[in-house]
Design a protein around this motif. Structure first.
Motif, PDB file in Angstrom:
ATOM      1  N   LEU A 352       0.811  -1.216   0.000  1.00  0.00           N
ATOM      2  CA  LEU A 352       0.000   0.000   0.000  1.00  0.00           C
ATOM      3  C   LEU A 352       0.847   1.271   0.000  1.00  0.00           C
ATOM      4  N   ARG A 353       2.165   1.118   0.041  1.00  0.00           N
ATOM      5  CA  ARG A 353       3.022   2.306   0.005  1.00  0.00           C
ATOM      6  C   ARG A 353       2.843   3.071  -1.305  1.00  0.00           C
ATOM      7  N   TYR A 354       2.590   2.323  -2.388  1.00  0.00           N
ATOM      8  CA  TYR A 354       2.459   2.950  -3.703  1.00  0.00           C
ATOM      9  C   TYR A 354       0.991   3.043  -4.136  1.00  0.00           C
ATOM     10  N   TYR A 358      -8.057   8.567  -4.410  1.00  0.00           N
ATOM     11  CA  TYR A 358      -8.415   9.982  -4.588  1.00  0.00           C
ATOM     12  C   TYR A 358      -7.242  10.894  -4.209  1.00  0.00           C
ATOM     13  N   GLY A 359      -6.020  10.451  -4.591  1.00  0.00           N
ATOM     14  CA  GLY A 359      -4.841  11.256  -4.327  1.00  0.00           C
ATOM     15  C   GLY A 359      -4.285  11.087  -2.937  1.00  0.00           C
ATOM     16  N   GLN A 360      -4.932  10.347  -2.046  1.00  0.00           N
ATOM     17  CA  GLN A 360      -4.446  10.141  -0.687  1.00  0.00           C
ATOM     18  C   GLN A 360      -3.720   8.811  -0.605  1.00  0.00           C
ATOM     19  N   ASN A 361      -2.497   8.832  -0.091  1.00  0.00           N
ATOM     20  CA  ASN A 361      -1.735   7.604   0.056  1.00  0.00           C
ATOM     21  C   ASN A 361      -2.427   6.689   1.055  1.00  0.00           C
ATOM     22  N   SER A 453     -10.452  10.609   8.418  1.00  0.00           N
ATOM     23  CA  SER A 453      -9.190  10.682   7.695  1.00  0.00           C
ATOM     24  C   SER A 453      -9.403  10.919   6.201  1.00  0.00           C
ATOM     25  N   GLY A 454     -10.420  10.249   5.627  1.00  0.00           N
ATOM     26  CA  GLY A 454     -10.630  10.382   4.191  1.00  0.00           C
ATOM     27  C   GLY A 454     -11.485  11.566   3.801  1.00  0.00           C
ATOM     28  N   GLY A 455     -12.366  12.019   4.706  1.00  0.00           N
ATOM     29  CA  GLY A 455     -13.282  13.092   4.350  1.00  0.00           C
ATOM     30  C   GLY A 455     -12.879  14.466   4.810  1.00  0.00           C
ATOM     31  N   ARG A 456     -11.812  14.565   5.592  1.00  0.00           N
ATOM     32  CA  ARG A 456     -11.419  15.885   6.074  1.00  0.00           C
ATOM     33  C   ARG A 456     -10.886  16.732   4.908  1.00  0.00           C
ATOM     34  N   ALA A 459      -7.361  16.119   2.717  1.00  0.00           N
ATOM     35  CA  ALA A 459      -6.841  14.759   2.718  1.00  0.00           C
ATOM     36  C   ALA A 459      -6.840  14.174   1.316  1.00  0.00           C
ATOM     37  N   ARG A 460      -7.879  14.498   0.551  1.00  0.00           N
ATOM     38  CA  ARG A 460      -7.978  13.983  -0.805  1.00  0.00           C
ATOM     39  C   ARG A 460      -8.088  15.144  -1.776  1.00  0.00           C
TER      40      ARG A 460
END
Length: 546
Positions: A352-354, A358-361, A453-456, A459-460
């Motif tokens: 999952l490093r790569y 939606y642009g968020q690692n 984390s994803g919706g703030r 973040a994306r």
């Protein structure tokens, strides 16, 4: 005293008997020999006297002993009688007190029972009076209803007569009987119903086509998102800089054998265009794309480019990427405080490093979610380690969704269960997108951490202005429906809570409203993940007990 008198009486009787015996003996012997008898009598008398004195002394000693024993018995009897009397008096006093207390308790109980009986009698009397009043009121109401029923019957008969008269007039005007008019009306209604049914069928078919296209687009979009394919080329393309444009020819090789070997070995498309001193690597798998990039960098630096060398460098680059992924997973585990993951889970986590969503690692997203879940668990008094573990592993399935069937939540849950993770952790993974019904608080915290984390904002790939506009538009869409009282966009835009008026919207209308709002949101907005629409209908009834 009685024993002593008995003893003295016995002594007297004994002495009297002895004296009688002596006299009888003397009279008998006197006739035989007066002189001898006189002497013998004296001797015998002396003996008898001594014997009598001895007997009397013995009897006196016995009488004294008997008197002493009688005195002891008397004193013992008096002491015992005194003790018995005292015990009897004490017992009688205790019994008297107990009897008085019991009698007082009985009197109190009787008094309370009498008061309770009086209260019950009073309540019964009041109830009887109320029942009598109600009975009288019912009788009066019944009389009124009887009169009203009679009036209604009279009016109903009048109305019936009027309807009969109106029917005769209408039949005379229209030259049709009631049966003929009814048949024509039924035929007209049947034609109208057929036209309406046909229009409804066409509308249903049109909606089915529209919803089918929408669901198809949604499924395709979800699949692309799971494969980390973004709308822009940056998420699927890597740029490799070359020392000069002459290197492009060497990369292509004679008759293109090097580029064919490179693409066949790495599974990545090598794009050589007019871009100066650069080539492009295109692939939807970020790990393969990174491996190909390292391979091409090494080939360019080495300068020897041919098929066998490409395969050799590719195998070495695969090892380097695997090592980098494992190191990234270990660093992430150390950051969140988890040290006992199965080696296969560590390897998968490193992939999952790569990976981006939606642009968020994704790996950084998991680290951030674990910290958020741990903090919320600490605030709620739960186990922070369990919550952090569930949040840290909740998106591990994204590393394998392009290789396995099913959503990343189910794939990740199966992988975690396979390698011995706790059932609570497995449930956090499988339920974080509500594909499985949530059963634990830890799973709810995992959902919340994922949403935060994803919706703030930031973040994306979504600006703060677009984020705020999306939330406002969500509330506007819901507010435009009839019967809506309040609307709240919650969980960073992942849920819409719609409060409706219970008098204006029933349960069926609430379900229809939720479906309509969800459909309108799907058509008008672009957003990551999914948005839940919850319509809340609440009615309250309040009465006052007097």
């Amino acid at each position: 005293m009685t024993a002593m008198s008995v003893g003295l009486t016995l002594i007297g009787l004994l002495i009297a008997g002895l004296l009688a015996w002596i006299g009888l003996t003397l009279s008998r012997r006197k006739a035989v020999d007066t002189a001898t008898a006189h002497h013998e009598v004296e001797v015998a008398a002396e003996q008898v006297r001594r014997q009598a004195e001895e007997d009397a002394a013995v009897l006196r000693s016995r009488a004294e002993v008997a008197e002493r024993r009688a005195e002891e018995v008397r004193r013992t009897a008096e002491d015992r009688a005194s003790e018995v009397r005292r015990d009897a008096e004490q017992r009688a006093s205790e019994v008297r007190r107990e009897a008085e207390a019991e009698a007082q308790s009985i009197r109190d109980d009787l008094r309370e029972q009498r008061l309770e009986m009086e209260r019950r009698d009073h309540r019964l009397t009041e109830r009887e009076e109320r029942l009598d009043e109600q009975h009288r009121a019912i009788e009066e109401r019944q009389a009124e209803l009887t009169a009203q029923l009679a009036e209604l019957a009279r009016r109903s008969q009048e109305i019936k007569d009027l309807e009969d008269e109106r029917r005769r007039i209408l039949e005379g005007v229209a030259n049709l009987t009631a049966e003929q008019a009814k048949a024509e009306l039924v035929a007209a209604i049947e034609d109208e119903a057929k036209r309406h049914a046909h229009a409804t069928v066409r509308e249903i078919e049109r909606q089915a086509l529209d919803e089918g296209e929408t669901k198809a687009r949604k499924i395709i979009t979800g699949a692309v998102q799971r494969l980390a394919s973004e709308q822009t080329s940056e998420s699927v393309v890597s740029v490799v800089h070359l020392p000069s444009d002459d290197m492009k020819g060497r990369i292509i090789g004679r008759e293109g054998r090097n580029i064919r070997s490179f693409e066949q070995t790495t599974g990545v498309n090598l794009i050589i265009d007019d871009t100066p001193e650069a080539v492009l690597l295109s692939c939807f798998d970020p790990v393969r794309r990174e491996t190909a990039r390292l391979t091409l960098d090494s080939l360019v630096l080495d300068g020897r480019i041919h098929p066998s060398r490409i395969e050799e460098i590719y195998e070495r680059s695969k090892g380097e990427v695997a090592e980098l992924c494992e190191r990234a997973a270990e660093d992430a585990m150390a950051e969140v405080g988890i040290t006992d993951l199965h080696p296969e889970l560590v390897r998968t986590m490193g992939l999952l490093r790569y990976r981006t969503s939606y642009g968020q690692n994704v790996l950084k997203h998991l680290i951030e979610s674990a910290h958020i879940a741990g903090m919320m668990a600490a605030e709620l008094g739960l186990d922070p380690k369990l919550c952090k573990r569930g949040a840290f592993l909740h998106d591990i399935g994204k590393a394998l969704t392009h290789e396995s069937e099913g959503s990343h939540a189910i794939v990740g849950a199966e992988l975690a269960k396979k390698y011995g993770e706790n059932d609570d952790v497995v449930h956090c993974i499988e339920a974080h997108h509500n594909e499985v019904e949530v059963r634990t608080v830890e799973a709810v915290l995992t959902q919340a951490a994922d949403a935060v984390s994803g919706g703030r904002p930031g973040a994306r790939r979504e600006s703060l202005e677009a984020y705020v506009q999306r939330l406002e538009r969500l509330e506007e869409i819901a507010m435009h429906h009839d019967g809506v009282e309040k609307v709240f966009a919650m969980q960073a835009g992942r849920e819409i809570r719609v409060m409706v008026l219970p008098d204006a919207v029933d349960d069926i209308a609430a379900q229809v409203m939720a479906r309509d709002i969800a459909k309108q949101v799907e058509e008008e907005l672009t957003y990551p993940g999914q948005i839940r629409v919850t319509v809340v209908r609440e009615s309250r009834a309040t009465e006052v007990a007097k």
